[in-house]
Design a protein around this motif. Sequence first.
Motif, PDB file in Angstrom:
ATOM      1  N   TYR A  55       0.868  -1.183   0.000  1.00  0.00           N
ATOM      2  CA  TYR A  55       0.000   0.000   0.000  1.00  0.00           C
ATOM      3  C   TYR A  55       0.901   1.228   0.000  1.00  0.00           C
ATOM      4  O   TYR A  55       1.768   1.365   0.855  1.00  0.00           O
ATOM      5  N   PRO A  56       0.742   2.150  -0.921  1.00  0.00           N
ATOM      6  CA  PRO A  56       1.592   3.351  -0.935  1.00  0.00           C
ATOM      7  C   PRO A  56       1.411   4.164   0.349  1.00  0.00           C
ATOM      8  O   PRO A  56       0.284   4.352   0.827  1.00  0.00           O
ATOM      9  N   LEU A  59      -1.955   5.645   2.247  1.00  0.00           N
ATOM     10  CA  LEU A  59      -2.355   5.288   3.619  1.00  0.00           C
ATOM     11  C   LEU A  59      -2.639   6.554   4.420  1.00  0.00           C
ATOM     12  O   LEU A  59      -3.662   6.646   5.110  1.00  0.00           O
ATOM     13  N   MET A  60      -1.723   7.523   4.328  1.00  0.00           N
ATOM     14  CA  MET A  60      -1.885   8.768   5.091  1.00  0.00           C
ATOM     15  C   MET A  60      -3.143   9.519   4.666  1.00  0.00           C
ATOM     16  O   MET A  60      -3.812  10.129   5.496  1.00  0.00           O
ATOM     17  N   ASN A 104      -1.593   7.028  -7.194  1.00  0.00           N
ATOM     18  CA  ASN A 104      -0.636   6.218  -6.428  1.00  0.00           C
ATOM     19  C   ASN A 104      -1.100   4.764  -6.295  1.00  0.00           C
ATOM     20  O   ASN A 104      -0.280   3.845  -6.368  1.00  0.00           O
ATOM     21  N   LEU A 105      -2.387   4.569  -6.085  1.00  0.00           N
ATOM     22  CA  LEU A 105      -2.905   3.200  -5.960  1.00  0.00           C
ATOM     23  C   LEU A 105      -2.791   2.471  -7.298  1.00  0.00           C
ATOM     24  O   LEU A 105      -2.406   1.295  -7.341  1.00  0.00           O
ATOM     25  N   LYS A 152      -8.290  -1.575   0.321  1.00  0.00           N
ATOM     26  CA  LYS A 152      -9.188  -1.311   1.449  1.00  0.00           C
ATOM     27  C   LYS A 152      -8.382  -1.119   2.719  1.00  0.00           C
ATOM     28  O   LYS A 152      -7.448  -1.858   2.992  1.00  0.00           O
ATOM     29  N   LEU A 153      -8.787  -0.141   3.486  1.00  0.00           N
ATOM     30  CA  LEU A 153      -8.160   0.106   4.801  1.00  0.00           C
ATOM     31  C   LEU A 153      -9.022  -0.556   5.872  1.00  0.00           C
ATOM     32  O   LEU A 153     -10.250  -0.450   5.837  1.00  0.00           O
ATOM     33  N   ASP A 154      -8.373  -1.227   6.772  1.00  0.00           N
ATOM     34  CA  ASP A 154      -9.130  -1.890   7.868  1.00  0.00           C
ATOM     35  C   ASP A 154      -9.297  -0.986   9.051  1.00  0.00           C
ATOM     36  O   ASP A 154      -8.555  -0.162   9.386  1.00  0.00           O
TER      37      ASP A 154
END
Length: 114
Positions: free
Chosen positions: A39-40, A44-45, A77-78, A112-114
Amino acid sequence: MKNLTVKLIAAMTLATAAGATFAAEVPATFDPKKCAVEYPKASLMNEEQGTTSASFLVSADGTVTESKLDKSSGFKNLDKAALKGLSACKFKPGTKDGAPAQTWAKVDYAWKLD
């Protein structure tokens, strides 16, 4: 006798169609559990999520020789990370006429972010 000829022709036509089905191309695949895409950090940020849809040209030995973005996740980025990461994965080669061959594989990669 005329009726027997019609049945024989129909049977031959079905046999030919079935043979064509077996000669079809089977696309390459990969095991997502054996292929980690990072994940870049910027994504994430920024809590970016989405699905990247891409196509990969996979050689008969399972390596990716070409990739292209089919549909963006909405985040550059993704999309870049998906193309780069999945291109490095080892694919199970596709087949043509039952033998390993160069084929295209379509992949939807969900971020997907958990």
